[in-house]
Design an enzyme around this catalytic site. Structure first.
Site, PDB file in Angstrom:
ATOM      1  N   CYS A  92       0.811  -1.220   0.000  1.00  0.00           N
ATOM      2  CA  CYS A  92       0.000   0.000   0.000  1.00  0.00           C
ATOM      3  C   CYS A  92       0.842   1.267   0.000  1.00  0.00           C
ATOM      4  O   CYS A  92       0.379   2.322  -0.433  1.00  0.00           O
ATOM      5  CB  CYS A  92      -0.922   0.026   1.214  1.00  0.00           C
ATOM      6  SG  CYS A  92      -2.054  -1.365   1.301  1.00  0.00           S
ATOM      7  N   HIS A 345      -8.960   3.135  -2.675  1.00  0.00           N
ATOM      8  CA  HIS A 345      -7.564   2.875  -2.285  1.00  0.00           C
ATOM      9  C   HIS A 345      -6.927   1.909  -3.278  1.00  0.00           C
ATOM     10  O   HIS A 345      -6.846   0.710  -3.045  1.00  0.00           O
ATOM     11  CB  HIS A 345      -7.552   2.292  -0.872  1.00  0.00           C
ATOM     12  CG  HIS A 345      -6.218   1.824  -0.391  1.00  0.00           C
ATOM     13  ND1 HIS A 345      -5.016   2.398  -0.780  1.00  0.00           N
ATOM     14  CD2 HIS A 345      -5.888   0.816   0.472  1.00  0.00           C
ATOM     15  CE1 HIS A 345      -4.020   1.766  -0.174  1.00  0.00           C
ATOM     16  NE2 HIS A 345      -4.517   0.801   0.580  1.00  0.00           N
ATOM     17  N   CYS A 376      -0.918   2.506   6.939  1.00  0.00           N
ATOM     18  CA  CYS A 376      -0.526   1.145   7.294  1.00  0.00           C
ATOM     19  C   CYS A 376      -0.153   0.400   6.016  1.00  0.00           C
ATOM     20  O   CYS A 376      -0.562   0.781   4.917  1.00  0.00           O
ATOM     21  CB  CYS A 376      -1.643   0.424   8.037  1.00  0.00           C
ATOM     22  SG  CYS A 376      -3.179   0.216   7.119  1.00  0.00           S
ATOM     23  N   GLY A 378       0.613  -3.624   4.278  1.00  0.00           N
ATOM     24  CA  GLY A 378       0.468  -5.061   4.393  1.00  0.00           C
ATOM     25  C   GLY A 378       1.763  -5.767   4.767  1.00  0.00           C
ATOM     26  O   GLY A 378       2.867  -5.273   4.512  1.00  0.00           O
TER      27      GLY A 378
END
Length: 396
Positions: A92, A345, A376, A378
Protein backbone atom coordinates in the site's frame (compact mmCIF):
# COMPACT_ATOMS: atom_id res chain seq x y z
CA UNK A 1 21.64 17.80 2.54
CA UNK A 2 19.46 19.84 0.20
CA UNK A 3 15.83 20.82 0.78
CA UNK A 4 13.37 18.59 -1.09
CA UNK A 5 10.27 20.21 -2.53
CA UNK A 6 7.00 18.55 -3.44
CA UNK A 7 6.06 20.52 -6.55
CA UNK A 8 2.65 19.06 -7.43
CA UNK A 9 0.77 15.79 -7.50
CA UNK A 10 -2.06 14.60 -9.71
CA UNK A 11 -4.15 11.46 -9.95
CA UNK A 12 -6.61 9.76 -12.18
CA UNK A 13 -10.16 9.42 -10.92
CA UNK A 14 -10.32 6.19 -8.92
CA UNK A 15 -12.51 3.40 -10.25
CA UNK A 16 -14.17 0.30 -8.88
CA UNK A 17 -12.25 -2.87 -9.65
CA UNK A 18 -13.99 -5.53 -11.69
CA UNK A 19 -15.71 -6.15 -14.99
CA UNK A 20 -18.24 -3.36 -14.37
CA UNK A 21 -15.72 -0.79 -13.22
CA UNK A 22 -14.97 2.18 -15.45
CA UNK A 23 -11.39 1.03 -16.07
CA UNK A 24 -12.23 -2.58 -16.90
CA UNK A 25 -11.03 -2.03 -20.47
CA UNK A 26 -8.15 0.32 -19.65
CA UNK A 27 -4.53 -0.76 -19.21
CA UNK A 28 -2.80 -0.08 -15.91
CA UNK A 29 0.24 1.50 -17.53
CA UNK A 30 -1.98 3.87 -19.51
CA UNK A 31 -3.43 5.15 -16.23
CA UNK A 32 -0.06 6.22 -14.87
CA UNK A 33 1.10 7.51 -18.27
CA UNK A 34 -1.93 9.84 -18.26
CA UNK A 35 -0.88 11.15 -14.85
CA UNK A 36 2.74 11.78 -15.89
CA UNK A 37 1.67 13.51 -19.09
CA UNK A 38 -0.64 15.77 -17.11
CA UNK A 39 2.19 16.81 -14.81
CA UNK A 40 4.32 17.74 -17.82
CA UNK A 41 1.40 19.61 -19.41
CA UNK A 42 0.82 21.61 -16.24
CA UNK A 43 4.49 22.55 -15.97
CA UNK A 44 5.86 23.68 -19.33
CA UNK A 45 8.59 25.46 -17.36
CA UNK A 46 10.09 22.03 -16.65
CA UNK A 47 12.31 20.88 -19.55
CA UNK A 48 11.59 17.13 -19.87
CA UNK A 49 15.28 16.35 -20.17
CA UNK A 50 15.80 17.80 -16.66
CA UNK A 51 13.88 14.89 -15.12
CA UNK A 52 16.54 12.65 -13.56
CA UNK A 53 14.42 9.67 -12.51
CA UNK A 54 10.93 8.16 -12.71
CA UNK A 55 9.91 5.87 -9.84
CA UNK A 56 6.54 4.16 -10.18
CA UNK A 57 5.13 1.71 -7.66
CA UNK A 58 2.82 -1.25 -8.16
CA UNK A 59 1.96 -3.95 -5.65
CA UNK A 60 1.25 -6.63 -8.23
CA UNK A 61 4.10 -6.29 -10.71
CA UNK A 62 2.73 -8.47 -13.43
CA UNK A 63 1.20 -7.97 -16.88
CA UNK A 64 0.58 -4.30 -17.67
CA UNK A 65 1.95 -3.37 -14.23
CA UNK A 66 5.23 -5.17 -14.84
CA UNK A 67 8.31 -4.71 -17.02
CA UNK A 68 9.98 -2.06 -14.81
CA UNK A 69 6.95 0.18 -15.07
CA UNK A 70 8.82 3.36 -14.10
CA UNK A 71 10.95 3.08 -17.22
CA UNK A 72 8.19 2.00 -19.60
CA UNK A 73 5.81 4.68 -18.28
CA UNK A 74 8.50 7.32 -18.82
CA UNK A 75 8.93 6.24 -22.43
CA UNK A 76 5.18 6.06 -23.06
CA UNK A 77 4.66 9.49 -21.49
CA UNK A 78 7.06 11.03 -24.02
CA UNK A 79 9.99 11.75 -21.75
CA UNK A 80 13.38 11.63 -23.48
CA UNK A 81 14.95 8.19 -23.71
CA UNK A 82 17.78 9.54 -21.59
CA UNK A 83 15.43 9.63 -18.56
CA UNK A 84 15.73 6.40 -16.54
CA UNK A 85 13.04 4.79 -14.42
CA UNK A 86 12.39 1.91 -12.05
CA UNK A 87 9.59 0.02 -10.31
CA UNK A 88 9.08 -0.19 -6.58
CA UNK A 89 6.93 -2.29 -4.24
CA UNK A 90 5.97 -1.71 -0.64
CA UNK A 91 2.37 -2.85 -1.02
CA UNK A 92 0.00 0.00 0.00
CA UNK A 93 2.91 2.38 0.60
CA UNK A 94 4.41 1.94 -2.86
CA UNK A 95 3.91 5.53 -4.03
CA UNK A 96 4.92 6.82 -0.59
CA UNK A 97 8.15 4.83 -0.88
CA UNK A 98 8.69 6.04 -4.45
CA UNK A 99 8.53 9.60 -3.13
CA UNK A 100 10.80 9.02 -0.14
CA UNK A 101 13.30 7.10 -2.28
CA UNK A 102 13.72 9.78 -4.93
CA UNK A 103 13.55 12.47 -2.24
CA UNK A 104 16.56 10.84 -0.57
CA UNK A 105 18.38 10.97 -3.89
CA UNK A 106 17.52 14.64 -4.28
CA UNK A 107 18.64 15.45 -0.76
CA UNK A 108 21.90 13.58 -1.33
CA UNK A 109 22.51 15.33 -4.65
CA UNK A 110 22.06 12.38 -7.00
CA UNK A 111 18.99 13.97 -8.62
CA UNK A 112 17.69 17.48 -9.10
CA UNK A 113 14.18 16.56 -10.29
CA UNK A 114 12.25 13.30 -10.23
CA UNK A 115 8.77 11.97 -10.86
CA UNK A 116 7.28 9.53 -8.36
CA UNK A 117 3.91 7.82 -8.21
CA UNK A 118 2.05 4.56 -8.27
CA UNK A 119 -0.59 2.54 -10.05
CA UNK A 120 -2.85 -0.33 -9.17
CA UNK A 121 -5.40 -1.98 -11.43
CA UNK A 122 -7.01 -4.35 -8.95
CA UNK A 123 -9.59 -5.35 -11.53
CA UNK A 124 -6.92 -6.77 -13.82
CA UNK A 125 -4.52 -7.81 -11.07
CA UNK A 126 -6.04 -8.71 -7.69
CA UNK A 127 -3.67 -8.38 -4.76
CA UNK A 128 -1.64 -11.57 -4.50
CA UNK A 129 -2.01 -12.61 -8.14
CA UNK A 130 0.91 -14.81 -9.16
CA UNK A 131 2.62 -14.79 -5.76
CA UNK A 132 3.91 -17.93 -4.04
CA UNK A 133 4.43 -17.26 -0.33
CA UNK A 134 7.05 -19.50 1.20
CA UNK A 135 5.17 -22.07 3.29
CA UNK A 136 7.67 -21.64 6.11
CA UNK A 137 6.12 -18.24 6.84
CA UNK A 138 3.15 -20.12 8.29
CA UNK A 139 4.71 -23.51 9.07
CA UNK A 140 7.49 -21.98 11.17
CA UNK A 141 4.94 -19.71 12.84
CA UNK A 142 6.73 -16.56 11.73
CA UNK A 143 3.33 -14.93 11.40
CA UNK A 144 -0.25 -15.77 12.24
CA UNK A 145 -2.15 -17.23 9.24
CA UNK A 146 -4.51 -14.24 9.30
CA UNK A 147 -1.60 -11.94 8.42
CA UNK A 148 -2.02 -12.60 4.70
CA UNK A 149 -5.67 -11.46 4.60
CA UNK A 150 -5.95 -7.73 5.19
CA UNK A 151 -9.57 -7.84 6.36
CA UNK A 152 -8.68 -10.40 8.98
CA UNK A 153 -5.82 -8.26 10.24
CA UNK A 154 -8.34 -5.47 10.73
CA UNK A 155 -10.57 -7.81 12.75
CA UNK A 156 -7.49 -8.66 14.83
CA UNK A 157 -6.97 -4.96 15.49
CA UNK A 158 -10.51 -4.73 16.84
CA UNK A 159 -9.66 -7.64 19.16
CA UNK A 160 -6.57 -5.86 20.43
CA UNK A 161 -8.38 -2.56 21.00
CA UNK A 162 -11.90 -3.41 22.22
CA UNK A 163 -12.65 0.27 22.86
CA UNK A 164 -12.77 0.67 19.08
CA UNK A 165 -16.27 -0.65 18.51
CA UNK A 166 -18.03 -1.30 15.23
CA UNK A 167 -20.29 1.63 16.06
CA UNK A 168 -17.26 3.93 16.17
CA UNK A 169 -15.85 2.63 12.89
CA UNK A 170 -19.22 2.95 11.14
CA UNK A 171 -19.57 6.52 12.42
CA UNK A 172 -16.07 7.32 11.18
CA UNK A 173 -16.84 5.80 7.76
CA UNK A 174 -20.03 7.82 7.40
CA UNK A 175 -18.10 11.01 8.20
CA UNK A 176 -15.49 10.12 5.58
CA UNK A 177 -18.21 9.88 2.95
CA UNK A 178 -19.77 13.12 4.14
CA UNK A 179 -16.49 15.04 4.18
CA UNK A 180 -15.53 13.73 0.76
CA UNK A 181 -18.90 14.72 -0.73
CA UNK A 182 -18.59 18.21 0.73
CA UNK A 183 -15.04 18.54 -0.64
CA UNK A 184 -16.23 17.64 -4.13
CA UNK A 185 -19.18 20.02 -3.87
CA UNK A 186 -16.96 22.93 -2.85
CA UNK A 187 -14.28 22.20 -5.46
CA UNK A 188 -11.60 21.09 -3.00
CA UNK A 189 -11.38 17.72 -4.76
CA UNK A 190 -11.35 17.90 -8.54
CA UNK A 191 -8.50 20.17 -9.68
CA UNK A 192 -5.96 17.39 -9.11
CA UNK A 193 -7.87 14.86 -11.24
CA UNK A 194 -6.64 13.83 -14.69
CA UNK A 195 -9.42 12.88 -17.15
CA UNK A 196 -8.89 9.40 -18.60
CA UNK A 197 -10.39 7.98 -21.79
CA UNK A 198 -12.14 4.69 -21.06
CA UNK A 199 -13.37 1.85 -23.26
CA UNK A 200 -16.27 -0.47 -22.59
CA UNK A 201 -17.29 -3.37 -24.83
CA UNK A 202 -20.89 -2.57 -23.98
CA UNK A 203 -20.90 1.24 -23.87
CA UNK A 204 -18.02 2.18 -26.17
CA UNK A 205 -15.70 5.10 -25.45
CA UNK A 206 -16.11 7.29 -22.39
CA UNK A 207 -14.25 9.77 -20.22
CA UNK A 208 -13.54 9.25 -16.52
CA UNK A 209 -13.66 12.62 -14.77
CA UNK A 210 -14.67 11.75 -11.20
CA UNK A 211 -14.18 9.00 -8.64
CA UNK A 212 -16.44 5.98 -8.99
CA UNK A 213 -16.44 4.47 -5.43
CA UNK A 214 -18.03 7.23 -3.27
CA UNK A 215 -21.46 6.70 -1.76
CA UNK A 216 -22.71 10.16 -0.75
CA UNK A 217 -25.48 10.16 1.80
CA UNK A 218 -24.26 7.01 3.52
CA UNK A 219 -25.66 6.76 7.04
CA UNK A 220 -24.54 4.90 10.15
CA UNK A 221 -27.82 2.99 10.06
CA UNK A 222 -27.09 1.72 6.55
CA UNK A 223 -23.56 0.70 7.52
CA UNK A 224 -24.79 -1.18 10.58
CA UNK A 225 -26.65 -3.70 8.44
CA UNK A 226 -23.77 -4.72 6.14
CA UNK A 227 -22.29 -8.21 6.16
CA UNK A 228 -19.01 -8.98 7.93
CA UNK A 229 -17.19 -11.17 5.37
CA UNK A 230 -14.01 -11.82 7.33
CA UNK A 231 -15.58 -13.22 10.49
CA UNK A 232 -19.08 -14.26 11.58
CA UNK A 233 -20.53 -11.43 13.66
CA UNK A 234 -17.35 -9.46 12.97
CA UNK A 235 -16.81 -5.74 12.71
CA UNK A 236 -15.19 -5.17 9.30
CA UNK A 237 -17.60 -4.52 6.42
CA UNK A 238 -17.45 -3.11 2.91
CA UNK A 239 -18.70 0.14 4.39
CA UNK A 240 -16.01 0.81 7.00
CA UNK A 241 -13.10 -0.26 4.79
CA UNK A 242 -11.65 0.91 1.50
CA UNK A 243 -12.82 -1.06 -1.52
CA UNK A 244 -10.97 -2.75 -4.36
CA UNK A 245 -10.01 -0.02 -6.79
CA UNK A 246 -8.13 1.01 -9.93
CA UNK A 247 -6.17 4.23 -10.31
CA UNK A 248 -2.83 5.98 -10.61
CA UNK A 249 -0.94 8.94 -9.15
CA UNK A 250 2.16 10.93 -10.06
CA UNK A 251 4.11 13.80 -8.52
CA UNK A 252 7.11 16.00 -9.18
CA UNK A 253 9.83 16.23 -6.51
CA UNK A 254 12.73 18.66 -6.84
CA UNK A 255 15.66 20.22 -5.08
CA UNK A 256 14.16 23.46 -3.79
CA UNK A 257 16.82 25.69 -5.35
CA UNK A 258 16.39 23.96 -8.70
CA UNK A 259 12.61 24.35 -8.46
CA UNK A 260 12.91 28.08 -7.85
CA UNK A 261 15.50 28.41 -10.65
CA UNK A 262 13.04 26.86 -13.13
CA UNK A 263 9.98 28.62 -11.75
CA UNK A 264 8.39 25.45 -10.41
CA UNK A 265 6.06 25.94 -7.43
CA UNK A 266 7.07 24.65 -4.01
CA UNK A 267 3.91 23.21 -2.48
CA UNK A 268 5.57 21.38 0.44
CA UNK A 269 9.01 20.89 1.92
CA UNK A 270 10.06 17.44 3.16
CA UNK A 271 10.91 17.34 6.86
CA UNK A 272 11.48 13.61 7.31
CA UNK A 273 10.09 10.13 6.90
CA UNK A 274 10.12 6.80 8.66
CA UNK A 275 8.98 3.23 8.11
CA UNK A 276 8.50 0.69 10.88
CA UNK A 277 7.60 -2.98 11.16
CA UNK A 278 4.88 -4.47 13.37
CA UNK A 279 3.32 -7.89 13.83
CA UNK A 280 1.89 -8.70 10.38
CA UNK A 281 -1.38 -9.95 11.89
CA UNK A 282 -2.13 -6.42 13.17
CA UNK A 283 -0.59 -4.48 10.30
CA UNK A 284 -3.08 -1.61 10.81
CA UNK A 285 -1.19 -0.36 13.87
CA UNK A 286 1.89 0.31 11.70
CA UNK A 287 1.49 4.11 11.49
CA UNK A 288 1.89 4.42 15.27
CA UNK A 289 5.51 3.20 15.62
CA UNK A 290 6.45 4.79 12.29
CA UNK A 291 5.23 8.14 13.58
CA UNK A 292 6.82 7.75 17.01
CA UNK A 293 10.11 6.87 15.31
CA UNK A 294 9.88 9.96 13.11
CA UNK A 295 9.11 12.25 16.03
CA UNK A 296 12.31 11.07 17.73
CA UNK A 297 14.31 11.79 14.58
CA UNK A 298 12.83 15.22 13.89
CA UNK A 299 12.29 16.50 17.44
CA UNK A 300 8.66 17.27 16.61
CA UNK A 301 5.61 16.02 18.51
CA UNK A 302 1.98 15.33 17.75
CA UNK A 303 1.15 18.87 18.92
CA UNK A 304 3.22 20.31 16.06
CA UNK A 305 1.10 18.65 13.37
CA UNK A 306 -1.68 20.88 12.08
CA UNK A 307 -3.06 18.63 9.34
CA UNK A 308 -3.22 14.84 8.98
CA UNK A 309 -3.81 12.76 5.87
CA UNK A 310 -4.21 9.18 7.11
CA UNK A 311 -4.93 6.45 4.59
CA UNK A 312 -8.24 4.82 5.40
CA UNK A 313 -7.55 1.21 4.54
CA UNK A 314 -9.90 0.41 7.44
CA UNK A 315 -11.62 2.77 9.86
CA UNK A 316 -10.33 0.74 12.81
CA UNK A 317 -6.74 1.42 11.77
CA UNK A 318 -7.31 5.19 11.67
CA UNK A 319 -9.03 5.14 15.07
CA UNK A 320 -6.19 3.10 16.60
CA UNK A 321 -3.79 5.85 15.49
CA UNK A 322 -6.04 8.61 16.84
CA UNK A 323 -6.54 6.87 20.18
CA UNK A 324 -2.80 6.35 20.62
CA UNK A 325 -2.11 10.05 20.18
CA UNK A 326 -5.18 11.29 22.06
CA UNK A 327 -6.91 12.77 19.02
CA UNK A 328 -10.71 12.94 18.86
CA UNK A 329 -12.53 10.82 16.28
CA UNK A 330 -14.04 13.96 14.71
CA UNK A 331 -10.95 16.17 14.87
CA UNK A 332 -11.18 18.56 11.88
CA UNK A 333 -7.41 18.33 11.30
CA UNK A 334 -7.76 14.68 10.26
CA UNK A 335 -8.75 13.80 6.68
CA UNK A 336 -10.77 16.98 6.35
CA UNK A 337 -11.69 16.10 2.75
CA UNK A 338 -12.59 12.50 3.52
CA UNK A 339 -10.43 9.55 2.65
CA UNK A 340 -10.03 6.16 1.03
CA UNK A 341 -13.23 4.77 2.54
CA UNK A 342 -15.00 7.23 0.25
CA UNK A 343 -12.76 7.77 -2.77
CA UNK A 344 -10.98 4.40 -2.93
CA UNK A 345 -7.56 2.88 -2.28
CA UNK A 346 -5.76 1.57 -5.37
CA UNK A 347 -2.99 0.15 -3.19
CA UNK A 348 0.40 1.36 -4.43
CA UNK A 349 -0.95 4.66 -5.77
CA UNK A 350 -2.50 6.01 -2.56
CA UNK A 351 0.53 7.58 -0.89
CA UNK A 352 0.74 10.35 -3.48
CA UNK A 353 -3.01 10.99 -3.17
CA UNK A 354 -2.44 11.76 0.51
CA UNK A 355 0.45 14.09 -0.32
CA UNK A 356 -1.45 15.85 -3.10
CA UNK A 357 -4.37 16.58 -0.80
CA UNK A 358 -2.08 17.80 1.99
CA UNK A 359 -0.26 20.11 -0.42
CA UNK A 360 -3.54 21.64 -1.54
CA UNK A 361 -4.64 22.08 2.07
CA UNK A 362 -1.35 23.79 2.96
CA UNK A 363 -2.05 26.44 0.31
CA UNK A 364 -5.30 27.30 2.10
CA UNK A 365 -3.83 27.20 5.62
CA UNK A 366 -0.92 29.61 6.15
CA UNK A 367 -1.55 29.16 9.89
CA UNK A 368 -0.35 25.53 9.69
CA UNK A 369 3.39 24.83 9.67
CA UNK A 370 3.57 21.02 9.61
CA UNK A 371 1.41 18.26 8.16
CA UNK A 372 1.63 14.50 8.09
CA UNK A 373 0.85 11.71 5.61
CA UNK A 374 0.74 8.24 7.12
CA UNK A 375 -0.51 4.76 6.22
CA UNK A 376 -0.53 1.14 7.29
CA UNK A 377 1.18 -1.39 5.03
CA UNK A 378 0.47 -5.06 4.39
CA UNK A 379 2.74 -7.74 5.90
CA UNK A 380 3.06 -5.61 9.02
CA UNK A 381 4.50 -2.14 8.41
CA UNK A 382 3.68 1.53 8.69
CA UNK A 383 5.00 4.62 6.95
CA UNK A 384 4.91 8.30 7.94
CA UNK A 385 6.12 11.43 6.17
CA UNK A 386 6.15 14.91 7.74
CA UNK A 387 5.98 17.97 5.49
CA UNK A 388 6.47 21.68 6.12
CA UNK A 389 4.17 24.31 4.66
CA UNK A 390 6.20 26.91 2.71
CA UNK A 391 3.19 29.24 2.93
CA UNK A 392 3.35 29.24 6.76
CA UNK A 393 3.00 32.80 8.07
CA UNK A 394 3.39 32.17 11.78
CA UNK A 395 6.39 32.32 14.05
CA UNK A 396 8.74 29.36 13.82
Amino acid sequence: MRNVAFVEGVRTPFGKAGDKGMYAGTRADDLVVNAIRELLRRHPELPPERVDEVAIAATTQIGDQGLTIGRTAALLAGLPKSVPGFAIDRMCAGAMTAVTTVASGIGFGAYDIAIAGGVEHMGRHPMGEGVDPNPRIIADKLVDPTALVMGQTAENLHDRFPAITKQRTDAYAARSQERYAEAVKTGKIGPELVPVATRSAELGWGLATEDEPPRPGTTVEQLAGLKTPFRPHGRITAGNAAGLNDGATASILADEETARELGLPVAMRLVGYSFAGVEPEVMGIGPVPATEKLFKRTGLSIDDIGLFEINEAFAVQVLAFLDHFGIDDEDPRVNQWGGAIACGHPLASSGVRLMTQLARQFAERPDVQYGMTTMCIGIGMGGTVIWENPAFEGTK
